[in-house]
Design a protein around this motif. Structure first.
Motif, PDB file in Angstrom:
ATOM      1  N   MET A 106      -2.031  57.542  61.615  1.00 31.65           N
ATOM      2  CA  MET A 106      -2.642  56.776  60.526  1.00 31.65           C
ATOM      3  C   MET A 106      -3.341  57.711  59.537  1.00 31.65           C
ATOM      4  N   THR A 107      -3.999  58.757  60.036  1.00 33.26           N
ATOM      5  CA  THR A 107      -4.654  59.717  59.152  1.00 33.26           C
ATOM      6  C   THR A 107      -3.634  60.449  58.289  1.00 33.26           C
ATOM      7  N   LEU A 108      -2.530  60.859  58.885  1.00 38.80           N
ATOM      8  CA  LEU A 108      -1.479  61.511  58.112  1.00 38.80           C
ATOM      9  C   LEU A 108      -0.899  60.577  57.058  1.00 38.80           C
ATOM     10  N   LEU A 109      -0.718  59.309  57.396  1.00 38.01           N
ATOM     11  CA  LEU A 109      -0.198  58.346  56.421  1.00 38.01           C
ATOM     12  C   LEU A 109      -1.157  58.165  55.251  1.00 38.01           C
ATOM     13  N   VAL A 110      -2.445  58.135  55.533  1.00 37.11           N
ATOM     14  CA  VAL A 110      -3.430  57.983  54.459  1.00 37.11           C
ATOM     15  C   VAL A 110      -3.393  59.193  53.531  1.00 37.11           C
ATOM     16  N   PHE A 111      -3.403  60.390  54.096  1.00 37.62           N
ATOM     17  CA  PHE A 111      -3.361  61.587  53.252  1.00 37.62           C
ATOM     18  C   PHE A 111      -2.052  61.695  52.490  1.00 37.62           C
TER      19      PHE A 111
ATOM     20  N   PHE B 202      -9.621  54.090  42.529  1.00 39.81           N
ATOM     21  CA  PHE B 202     -10.279  52.872  43.013  1.00 39.81           C
ATOM     22  C   PHE B 202      -9.316  51.962  43.769  1.00 39.81           C
ATOM     23  N   TYR B 203      -8.094  51.818  43.263  1.00 41.35           N
ATOM     24  CA  TYR B 203      -7.127  50.933  43.927  1.00 41.35           C
ATOM     25  C   TYR B 203      -6.754  51.471  45.301  1.00 41.35           C
ATOM     26  N   GLU B 204      -6.515  52.766  45.371  1.00 41.06           N
ATOM     27  CA  GLU B 204      -6.123  53.376  46.631  1.00 41.06           C
ATOM     28  C   GLU B 204      -7.258  53.339  47.652  1.00 41.06           C
ATOM     29  N   ILE B 205      -8.447  53.696  47.207  1.00 39.23           N
ATOM     30  CA  ILE B 205      -9.589  53.685  48.116  1.00 39.23           C
ATOM     31  C   ILE B 205      -9.930  52.255  48.536  1.00 39.23           C
ATOM     32  N   GLY B 206      -9.767  51.295  47.620  1.00 42.96           N
ATOM     33  CA  GLY B 206      -9.982  49.894  47.980  1.00 42.96           C
ATOM     34  C   GLY B 206      -8.988  49.413  49.016  1.00 42.96           C
ATOM     35  N   GLY B 207      -7.729  49.810  48.885  1.00 37.63           N
ATOM     36  CA  GLY B 207      -6.724  49.443  49.883  1.00 37.63           C
ATOM     37  C   GLY B 207      -7.011  50.055  51.238  1.00 37.63           C
TER      38      GLY B 207
ATOM     39  N   SER C 159      -3.647  45.103  59.677  1.00 41.60           N
ATOM     40  CA  SER C 159      -4.537  45.859  58.795  1.00 41.60           C
ATOM     41  C   SER C 159      -3.744  46.681  57.794  1.00 41.60           C
ATOM     42  N   ILE C 160      -2.597  47.220  58.189  1.00 36.98           N
ATOM     43  CA  ILE C 160      -1.745  47.943  57.254  1.00 36.98           C
ATOM     44  C   ILE C 160      -1.246  47.011  56.169  1.00 36.98           C
ATOM     45  N   PHE C 161      -0.764  45.843  56.565  1.00 38.58           N
ATOM     46  CA  PHE C 161      -0.285  44.865  55.583  1.00 38.58           C
ATOM     47  C   PHE C 161      -1.402  44.398  54.660  1.00 38.58           C
ATOM     48  N   ALA C 162      -2.599  44.208  55.197  1.00 35.50           N
ATOM     49  CA  ALA C 162      -3.723  43.778  54.362  1.00 35.50           C
ATOM     50  C   ALA C 162      -4.058  44.844  53.321  1.00 35.50           C
ATOM     51  N   GLY C 163      -4.061  46.107  53.723  1.00 37.04           N
ATOM     52  CA  GLY C 163      -4.319  47.189  52.774  1.00 37.04           C
ATOM     53  C   GLY C 163      -3.257  47.277  51.699  1.00 37.04           C
ATOM     54  N   ILE C 164      -1.993  47.109  52.081  1.00 34.85           N
ATOM     55  CA  ILE C 164      -0.895  47.145  51.104  1.00 34.85           C
ATOM     56  C   ILE C 164      -0.986  45.975  50.142  1.00 34.85           C
ATOM     57  N   ILE C 165      -1.251  44.791  50.669  1.00 33.44           N
ATOM     58  CA  ILE C 165      -1.349  43.596  49.817  1.00 33.44           C
ATOM     59  C   ILE C 165      -2.528  43.726  48.856  1.00 33.44           C
ATOM     60  N   PHE C 166      -3.657  44.226  49.342  1.00 35.30           N
ATOM     61  CA  PHE C 166      -4.804  44.445  48.458  1.00 35.30           C
ATOM     62  C   PHE C 166      -4.445  45.414  47.344  1.00 35.30           C
ATOM     63  N   TYR C 167      -3.790  46.497  47.689  1.00 38.45           N
ATOM     64  CA  TYR C 167      -3.417  47.505  46.693  1.00 38.45           C
ATOM     65  C   TYR C 167      -2.471  46.930  45.641  1.00 38.45           C
TER      66      TYR C 167
END
Length: 113
Positions: A57-62, A76-81, A98-106
């Motif tokens: 998950m850390t590698l995916l975020v970076f 802001f969009y990326e950090i918000g997601g 949680s991954i889907f929620a972050g993607i949908i938010f973004y």
């Protein structure tokens, strides 16, 4: 006649390529179960089993932040997601949701703002 032979060779090549890729994929999926069958009590494997999801998950975020243009939106969009995904994971303990929620938010943040 040459065109027909060429097409037959091409079709045969595709069939062999698909077969080779299938066997290679199956081997990489099933071989660890046979190789490490007796090593299920290994402390190293238990450690990797506990820490690999967090590492991935850390590698995916970076990796997702590497092409961010920080000068336009300040990220802001990326950090918000990412924050949305973290909050959803803390609340639900479900990685996929949680991954889907972050993607949908973004996506919504990009479309709305």
């Amino acid at each position: 006649m040459d065109i027909q032979v060429s097409e037959d060779l091409s079709n045969l090549y595709v069939i062999w390529a698909i077969l080779a890729a299938s066997i290679g994929t199956a081997l990489t999926r099933f071989l660890p179960f046979f190789v490490f069958k007796g090593a299920t009590k290994s402390p190293l494997l238990n450690y990797l089993q506990e820490t690999m999801p967090l590492l991935i998950m850390t590698l995916l975020v970076f990796f997702s932040l590497k092409d961010t243009n920080w000068s336009e939106t300040y990220g802001f969009y990326e950090i918000g997601g990412i924050a949305c995904a973290i909050i959803c994971f803390v609340v639900s303990k479900n990685s996929v949701s949680s991954i889907f929620a972050g993607i949908i938010f973004y996506i919504f943040a990009l479309k709305i703002f």
